[in-house]
Scaffold this active site. Structure first.
Site, PDB file in Angstrom:
ATOM      1  N   ASP A 194       9.352   2.808   1.474  1.00 20.41           N
ATOM      2  CA  ASP A 194       8.152   3.494   1.953  1.00 20.41           C
ATOM      3  C   ASP A 194       8.058   3.276   3.458  1.00 20.41           C
ATOM      4  O   ASP A 194       7.625   2.238   3.937  1.00 20.41           O
ATOM      5  CB  ASP A 194       6.922   2.918   1.241  1.00 20.41           C
ATOM      6  CG  ASP A 194       5.614   3.545   1.714  1.00 20.41           C
ATOM      7  OD1 ASP A 194       5.603   4.192   2.778  1.00 20.41           O
ATOM      8  OD2 ASP A 194       4.596   3.351   1.032  1.00 20.41           O
ATOM      9  N   LYS A 204       2.675  10.185   8.264  1.00 23.92           N
ATOM     10  CA  LYS A 204       1.948   9.702   9.438  1.00 23.92           C
ATOM     11  C   LYS A 204       2.484  10.272  10.751  1.00 23.92           C
ATOM     12  O   LYS A 204       2.140  11.372  11.139  1.00 23.92           O
ATOM     13  CB  LYS A 204       1.918   8.166   9.440  1.00 23.92           C
ATOM     14  CG  LYS A 204       0.948   7.597   8.401  1.00 23.92           C
ATOM     15  CD  LYS A 204       0.748   6.111   8.576  1.00 23.92           C
ATOM     16  CE  LYS A 204      -0.219   5.523   7.562  1.00 23.92           C
ATOM     17  NZ  LYS A 204      -1.623   5.894   7.787  1.00 23.92           N
ATOM     18  N   PHE A 228       0.855  -1.184   0.000  1.00 26.10           N
ATOM     19  CA  PHE A 228       0.000   0.000   0.000  1.00 26.10           C
ATOM     20  C   PHE A 228       0.893   1.236   0.000  1.00 26.10           C
ATOM     21  O   PHE A 228       1.732   1.402   0.896  1.00 26.10           O
ATOM     22  CB  PHE A 228      -0.932   0.037   1.213  1.00 26.10           C
ATOM     23  CG  PHE A 228      -1.911   1.190   1.144  1.00 26.10           C
ATOM     24  CD1 PHE A 228      -3.111   1.071   0.454  1.00 26.10           C
ATOM     25  CD2 PHE A 228      -1.617   2.408   1.744  1.00 26.10           C
ATOM     26  CE1 PHE A 228      -3.998   2.136   0.352  1.00 26.10           C
ATOM     27  CE2 PHE A 228      -2.493   3.476   1.656  1.00 26.10           C
ATOM     28  CZ  PHE A 228      -3.687   3.337   0.967  1.00 26.10           C
TER      29      PHE A 228
END
Length: 400
Positions: free
Chosen positions: A216, A245, A129
């Site tokens: 990532d 995040k 993702f």
């Protein structure tokens, strides 16, 4: 029939929160919840952390936005902190993880074109993702997320996660590959942890083929797995690493860090962001980075994660409805043998917030780095008991 004013892009739970403190959230009815999801790995310092609150309040009273047409001292300070911590050379700031990954994809493509490759291709992983913009959605290995948004962006080739031989096969057969984009731990698919040397082997393959290794770390970064970035546990340096995040503890900010040849790809006009790296978000992120480092919260994440995983393994030992308890730092998952899609709602009723993913079979927890031992034990006890009761009830249901 009149539509609701907010687009229905989420299946939201029937709860709204009024305020938070530390690892706890309080809803509009006065009920309290232990937040074991941290806004999906965002609020690593917990809610209403004094250092972040002070930084945002102070900066908001002075200056929120100017534009990247001008120098932004707080952005420069944050870039210096992040490059020093990471070993990278420079940083591009956006507003989210998807934007950070978009920047990484653009670096890889421009790098390929500079090498004379007309169709630069990036290897990405199954069940990954990377975001929901068109390029990051195309890189994502989740067909259900992509369905209905075709045509997808070309230039990606997919390999199974944690399968080095598959990467070598692609290397031998595809001369257009310029980079690998991979999560050190796959978070959204259920905390999938690869072999200890997986990233090391990918680093070697990239070196052998003159590819970029792009990591990532949108979810794994900012102390969550036991070091500031997960790759630091492998003793390697990527060419590109992205994060977001937990970087702003809720303030929207993403970062794409580059090193070596990747750090020299972008020139003025190649990429940009209106809001990225604005003074307000950078002030928040500086407070987060300094708190994680000064308070030893990455090390604390490892200690807490070990405690929680050990607790779950002890309490759920021998349960045939539990396939595996796994985790690294404060990325924790309990994989069940049968779907338990209702567990997130049932946990909320018991005063705990978590997530169920992986087709309903994986209970995922991303607790804040500031959680206490007592709160960690409460999490283990509450969720272990809930899983036992739920599984017993499920097995008692008549099978058709």
């Amino acid at each position: 029939m009149a539509l609701e004013p907010v687009m229905k892009t989420y299946n939201r739970m029937s709860v709204a929160f009024d305020h938070g403190e530390g690892a706890w959230l309080y809803d509009t009815e006065g009920n309290k919840y232990l937040d074991a999801l941290s806004g999906i790995a965002v609020v690593g310092l917990g809610h209403a952390h004094p250092a972040v609150t002070h930084a945002i309040s102070e900066q908001a009273s002075k200056l929120i936005h100017t534009s990247n047409l001008y120098s932004i001292p707080l952005q420069e300070q944050l870039a210096e902190r992040l490059t020093r911590i990471s070993g990278m050379d420079n940083v591009f700031f956006g507003n989210s993880g998807a934007e950070a990954n978009e920047a990484a994809i653009k670096i890889a493509r421009r790098y390929g074109h500079e090498k004379g490759i007309d169709v630069p291709t990036i290897i990405v992983m199954e069940n990954s993702f990377h975001g929901r913009t068109m390029a990051t959605l195309s890189a994502t290995g989740n067909r259900s997320a992509q369905a209905g948004f075709e045509p997808l962006v070309a230039g990606f080739v997919r390999a199974p996660y944690n399968d080095v031989e598959a990467i070598k096969t692609i290397a031998a057969n595809n001369p257009n590959v310029v980079a690998i984009l991979v999560e050190p731990i796959q978070g959204e698919s259920g905390v999938m942890i690869p072999a200890d040397d997986y990233l090391n082997q990918l680093r070697g393959i990239c070196d052998d083929n003159d590819w970029l290794l792009m990591l990532d770390e949108v979810q794994t970064g900012n102390g969550r797995t036991g070091t500031y970035f997960a790759y630091q546990q492998n003793g390697i340096l990527p060419d590109v690493v992205t994060t977001a995040k937990g970087l702003g503890n809720g303030a929207p900010i993403g970062a794409c860090l580059a090193a070596g040849k990747a750090a020299q790809v972008f020139a003025p006009g190649n990429h940009g962001s209106t809001f990225g790296g604005n003074p307000l978000s950078c002030a928040a992120a500086l407070a987060v980075v300094d708190t994680i480092n000064n308070d030893g919260l990455a090390e604390r994440a490892k200690e807490l994660g070990d405690r929680i995983v050990a607790g779950f393994r002890e309490q759920l030992s021998g349960a045939d409805y539990v396939k595996e308890v796994r985790g690294k730092g404060l990325m924790i998952a309990i994989e069940l043998t049968e779907a338990g899609t209702e567990l997130a709602v049932l946990a909320k009723v018991k005063g705990v917030l978590l997530n169920v993913t992986g087709g309903g079979k994986i209970v995922r927890m991303l607790p804040p780095l500031i959680m206490s031992d007592t709160e960690a034990d409460l999490l283990v006890n509450t969720i272990s008991k809930l899983i036992k009761i739920y599984s017993a009830d499920d097995r008692a249901k008549p099978r058709v």
